[in-house]
Design an enzyme around this catalytic site. Structure first.
Site, PDB file in Angstrom:
ATOM      1  N   GLU A 285       0.912  -1.233  -0.029  1.00  0.00           N
ATOM      2  CA  GLU A 285       0.073   0.034   0.247  1.00  0.00           C
ATOM      3  C   GLU A 285       1.012   1.193   0.040  1.00  0.00           C
ATOM      4  O   GLU A 285       1.822   1.295   0.798  1.00  0.00           O
ATOM      5  CB  GLU A 285      -1.112   0.020   1.191  1.00  0.00           C
ATOM      6  CG  GLU A 285      -1.982  -1.131   1.263  1.00  0.00           C
ATOM      7  CD  GLU A 285      -2.256  -1.776   2.627  1.00  0.00           C
ATOM      8  OE1 GLU A 285      -2.253  -1.176   3.585  1.00  0.00           O
ATOM      9  OE2 GLU A 285      -2.696  -2.816   2.533  1.00  0.00           O
TER      10      GLU A 285
ATOM     11  N   GLU B  75      -4.546  -6.805   2.539  1.00  0.00           N
ATOM     12  CA  GLU B  75      -3.077  -7.455   2.943  1.00  0.00           C
ATOM     13  C   GLU B  75      -3.079  -8.875   2.681  1.00  0.00           C
ATOM     14  O   GLU B  75      -2.022  -9.468   2.263  1.00  0.00           O
ATOM     15  CB  GLU B  75      -2.970  -7.299   4.573  1.00  0.00           C
ATOM     16  CG  GLU B  75      -2.704  -5.856   4.952  1.00  0.00           C
ATOM     17  CD  GLU B  75      -3.919  -5.074   4.945  1.00  0.00           C
ATOM     18  OE1 GLU B  75      -5.128  -5.150   4.772  1.00  0.00           O
ATOM     19  OE2 GLU B  75      -3.724  -3.513   4.979  1.00  0.00           O
TER      20      GLU B  75
ATOM     21  N   PHE C 125       1.496  -1.514   8.383  1.00  0.00           N
ATOM     22  CA  PHE C 125       1.654  -1.303   9.677  1.00  0.00           C
ATOM     23  C   PHE C 125       1.453  -2.726  10.250  1.00  0.00           C
ATOM     24  O   PHE C 125       0.368  -3.416   9.911  1.00  0.00           O
ATOM     25  CB  PHE C 125       0.601  -0.437  10.432  1.00  0.00           C
ATOM     26  CG  PHE C 125       0.810   1.040  10.371  1.00  0.00           C
ATOM     27  CD1 PHE C 125       1.772   1.942  11.109  1.00  0.00           C
ATOM     28  CD2 PHE C 125       0.144   1.676   9.172  1.00  0.00           C
ATOM     29  CE1 PHE C 125       1.831   3.104  11.093  1.00  0.00           C
ATOM     30  CE2 PHE C 125       0.241   3.144   8.892  1.00  0.00           C
ATOM     31  CZ  PHE C 125       1.119   3.707   9.643  1.00  0.00           C
TER      32      PHE C 125
ATOM     33  N   ASP D 113      -0.020  -3.493  12.905  1.00  0.00           N
ATOM     34  CA  ASP D 113      -1.277  -3.638  13.241  1.00  0.00           C
ATOM     35  C   ASP D 113      -2.194  -4.296  12.261  1.00  0.00           C
ATOM     36  O   ASP D 113      -3.284  -4.664  12.615  1.00  0.00           O
ATOM     37  CB  ASP D 113      -1.681  -2.312  13.907  1.00  0.00           C
ATOM     38  CG  ASP D 113      -0.645  -1.723  14.681  1.00  0.00           C
ATOM     39  OD1 ASP D 113      -1.018  -1.588  15.782  1.00  0.00           O
ATOM     40  OD2 ASP D 113       0.229  -1.280  14.185  1.00  0.00           O
TER      41      ASP D 113
ATOM     42  N   ILE E  38      -1.460  -6.553   9.825  1.00  0.00           N
ATOM     43  CA  ILE E  38      -1.093  -7.838   9.076  1.00  0.00           C
ATOM     44  C   ILE E  38      -2.015  -8.747   9.165  1.00  0.00           C
ATOM     45  O   ILE E  38      -2.036  -9.914   8.594  1.00  0.00           O
ATOM     46  CB  ILE E  38       0.375  -8.208   9.817  1.00  0.00           C
ATOM     47  CG1 ILE E  38       1.055  -9.154   8.975  1.00  0.00           C
ATOM     48  CG2 ILE E  38       0.124  -8.832  11.149  1.00  0.00           C
ATOM     49  CD1 ILE E  38       2.575  -9.230   9.332  1.00  0.00           C
TER      50      ILE E  38
ATOM     51  N   HIS F 238      -1.460   1.523  16.015  1.00  0.00           N
ATOM     52  CA  HIS F 238      -0.296   2.305  15.092  1.00  0.00           C
ATOM     53  C   HIS F 238       1.086   1.731  16.109  1.00  0.00           C
ATOM     54  O   HIS F 238       1.925   2.291  15.949  1.00  0.00           O
ATOM     55  CB  HIS F 238      -0.344   3.452  14.838  1.00  0.00           C
ATOM     56  CG  HIS F 238      -1.250   3.933  13.737  1.00  0.00           C
ATOM     57  ND1 HIS F 238      -2.506   4.132  14.285  1.00  0.00           N
ATOM     58  CD2 HIS F 238      -1.402   3.690  12.462  1.00  0.00           C
ATOM     59  CE1 HIS F 238      -3.286   4.199  13.085  1.00  0.00           C
ATOM     60  NE2 HIS F 238      -2.617   4.169  12.297  1.00  0.00           N
TER      61      HIS F 238
END
Ligand SMILES: Cc1ncc(C[n+]2csc(CCOP(=O)(O)OP(=O)(O)O)c2C)c(N)n1
Ligand SMILES: [Mg+2]
Length: 740
Positions: A425, A470, A493, A495, A497, A540
């Protein structure tokens, strides 16, 4: 785009003169062969069911009812040329592509010689590298995104044929262990059940294929059920064809999947469309499921007799037999002989398979990682290039940050290896290339700007933005790497995944093991991780590395400084295993740990810790952003009380450097494990347990841990400070342990 519906009654009508008649282009021999594989497929199922009842095999999954669509796809496509991502009902497809009945029985008995997995996977989990049937797993739909990546790889090689070349032996490089083949007009075939079309990954894959106009055939084998759940409860409106009809660039087919001739015609059109480069195709084949979902299911519990009998009227095996008789392709005698031959072949195959040897228990850890290239080996241990001489005014060049050296490493490796592609991204400079060309914009290059300039330098074939998905990033990368590319993808991030977790846990890390080294996918996933951001808050700032170090087959590294990041990233890229490369956001631009550019060949082997500060009184084992905090605490304790701390930065978490830990703790007799993640079940728990287990006799004090509180990282900095381990927490723990 075009939709073609084939009327099954018409499709079975002959064309051409009586003697050399063909049916939608299929001649007599092809039809007989198709029937032979259909009949054989059904009889293998029946045989397996018997063997399971006799407890000679351990699982059974039938392809019954799906035979016609399978043989038709095999006739329209080319084994060992096109690529196949089938699912468990595709026995007839596999027979049509060249898998032998004996090989299928080897799966059932779990034989060492089972070419698909050597006894590691259930039967009907196909994997035959020579035929380009790529290892499949049990999670419904997880092959779909990989199929898209496979098609992307084929197209990439066609545009970058030099990327196929591998360096000479002597070079430390994954490329030496992969035979790469591609065809300019190859097609990737992906099949799935109707229920599986509810998976998010299916929609991510359809979107990616449409966006890229990729030569992929998606085939939904719609038997109206997903175990006991009927299609109208599964798919809004009851028709997957209707739901996907808005996807651009597709060719659509909806066909009676029990009619091999109609299916062949549909696949022939779909294949032509894909080979000609117009885009992907979608084939919706209506099939039946005459047996229950599996041997563990009894469909009479949710399907009345009348419905099952209605299905039986459309049985593809009987239907095709009737068709061959009616059209005079075979007479009764011919049918009988064919069936007798098949029975004889299967009897011999079963007898032989039952004699096959099981795999040796000692083999269980084979192929968890690459047997060819060990990233812990000295071959990956190189020295940094000499620092550039100071300028005339005596000034040294400014030291580089971790962010600088990660970018530099990516750039150097991309120059060296044309198989590297970067996507994720926002990683591109600017997707609308004309803005860059006209110099209207500078470009973005990642939310942390680590890929800045790479698209401009290497082109948007090699550096590009992906949709915000993702699972698709990792799934597509996995498919590409299976074909020999080296995707270095970014998860923006840590967070976020989790949508990719299925791909990471059940696919990426296990493909080599489950295919018994038939396939591998050494992807690098770069992930921005960690807190200490003052304002990062819950989503984050997460750590959570132990969730990934718990996965066999995946290498996990977590550098704390610029030089280590450069050396470890290069090892990650050149190595032959999948790597999760964790980059601490707080460390990207810290003044701590800056370094001169170490040159384009600098590598650090995995599993080698670094002693950041030598000492004799207490060993502190840590990594990532806790390293500078622990160093601060250790220096304070030494200043104040003369306590000498040995501070170990693990750098790589799987594999990790047990030798360095053991040698240090044997010397200091005290150990503290410190990490940023939540305390309980965290990465340090394993290290602490090993020390307690294996170094018990050496210890003069309990093994302690310092870590985050067992909660989430909060937004308000006062709370964040209280939650994450601070230098003072480390100082107090060190002091207490040293005094114990
Ligand atoms: C991700 C995932 N969820 C659940 C399952 C359990 N499961 C196996 S097959 C199946 C139904 C699949 O139905 P469908 O896609 O229609 O294929 P069919 O078996 O009917 O050919 C389910 C729920 C699984 N294997 N994977
Ligand atoms: Mg189904």
């Amino acid at each position: 785009m075009a939709t073609t519906k084939t009327d099954p009654k018409l499709a079975l009508a002959a064309n051409g003169g009586k003697k050399n008649r063909t049916f939608e282009g299929l001649n007599r021999e092809q039809l007989i062969q198709a029937y032979r594989f259909m009949y054989m497929s059904r009889r293998i199922d029946d045989r397996e069911i018997l063997l399971k009842r006799q407890q000679k095999i351990f699982f059974q999954m039938s392809g019954a009812g799906h035979e016609a669509v399978g043989v038709a796809a095999a006739l329209a496509l080319k084994a060992g040329y096109d690529w196949f991502y089938p699912y468990y009902r595709d026995r007839a497809l596999c027979l049509g592509l060249g898998v032998k009945s004996y090989q299928m029985f080897l799966q059932g008995v779990g034989a060492a010689d089972d070419p698909s997995s050597g006894g590691r996977q259930m039967p009907s989990h196909w994997s035959y590298p020579g035929l380009h049937i790529v290892t499949q797993s049990s999670p419904t739909g997880s092959q779909i995104l990989q199929g898209v990546g496979c098609a992307e790889a084929g197209r990439y090689y066609a545009r970058h044929p030099k990327a196929v070349e591998a360096p000479q032996s002597g070079f430390v490089d994954y490329r030496r262990f992969k035979d790469v083949a591609f065809q300019g007009d190859e097609v990737t075939y992906i099949s799935l059940g109707d229920g599986t079309s509810s998976e998010g990954e299916f929609w991510e894959a359809m979107n990616a294929a449409a966006l890229g106009k990729l030569p992929v055939i998606f085939c939904v084998e719609d038997n109206g059920y997903a175990i006991s759940v009927p299609v109208e409860v599964q798919t809004a409106g009851g028709s997957i064809s209707r739901l996907v009809s808005g996807f651009p660039n597709f060719h659509f087919e909806e066909v009676d999947g029990t009619d091999p001739v109609a299916c062949y015609a549909a696949f022939a059109r779909a294949t032509r469309y894909c080979r000609e480069g117009h885009g992907p195709a979608f084939v919706h084949a209506h099939v039946i499921r005459p047996y229950s979902h599996s041997l563990s299911d009894d469909e009479r519990l949710y399907r009345p007799d009348a419905e099952r009998e209605r299905d039986a009227q459309r049985d593809p095996v009987t239907r095709t037999q009737m068709f061959l008789l009616r059209e005079g392709v075979l007479d009764d005698k011919g049918i009988n002989q064919l069936e007798k031959d098949v029975e004889a072949e299967l009897q011999a195959a079963v007898d032989q398979a039952l004699e096959a040897l099981p795999p040796a228990p000692e083999s269980i850890t084979n192929f968890v990682y690459s047997p060819d290239l060990d990233p812990t080996s000295p071959a990956f241990d190189t020295q940094p290039a000499a620092e550039p001489a100071p300028a005339a005014d005596g000034k040294k060049p400014a030291a580089k940050t971790m962010a600088d050296l990660i970018t530099a490493t990516l750039r150097d490796e991309m120059k060296r290896d044309e198989r590297i592609v970067i996507f994720g991204e926002d990683v591109a400079d600017c997707s609308r290339e004309e803005y860059l060309k006209r110099k209207l914009v500078k470009g973005k290059g990642g939310v942390f700007k680590l890929t800045f300039g790479l698209q401009c330098e290497f082109g948007n074939d090699r550096v590009f933005n992906s949709p915000l998905a993702e699972a698709a990033i990792v799934g597509r990368a996995t498919g590409m790497a299976t074909r020999g590319l080296k995707p270095v993808v970014e998860i923006q991030f840590f967070d976020y995944i989790w949508p990719a977790m299925m791909q990471i846990r059940d696919e990426l890390s296990v493909i080599r093991w489950r295919s018994n080294n038939g396939f591998s996918c050494p992807v690098v996933i770069r992930v921005a991780i960690g807190g200490y951001l003052t304002g990062g808050a819950i989503y984050h700032s997460q750590c959570g590395e132990s969730t990934f170090t718990h996965i066999p087959g995946l290498r996990v590294v977590f550098p704390s400084n610029a030089l280590d990041a450069a050396g470890l990233l290069r090892t990650a890229i050149r190595c032959d295993d999948p790597v999760l490369f964790l980059e601490h956001k707080r460390l990207y631009r810290e003044s701590f740990g800056r370094s001169a550019y170490p040159g384009p060949e600098y590598m650090i082997p995995f599993g080698k810790a670094k002693i950041v500060h030598p000492g004799t009184d207490l060993t502190v084992i840590t990594y990532g952003a806790v390293v500078p905090r622990a160093l601060q605490a250790a220096q304070k304790l030494e200043r104040e009380q003369g306590v000498k701390i040995e501070l170990i930065d693990l750098r790589s978490l799987n594999p990790f450097d047990w030798e360095t830990i053991a040698a240090s703790v044997s010397k200091t007799n005290r150990a503290l494990v410190a990490y940023e993640d939540t305390l309980s079940w965290g990465y340090g728990a394993e290290i602490a347990a090993r020390i307690a287990d294996q170094l018990f006799d050496q210890l003069d004090a309990p093994v302690r841990r310092v870590a985050a509180k067992d909660t989430f990282v909060a937004y308000q900095p006062i709370l964040e400070d209280a939650i994450l381990p601070q230098p003072n927490d480390l100082y107090l723990a060190m002091k207490e342990l040293a005094e114990y």
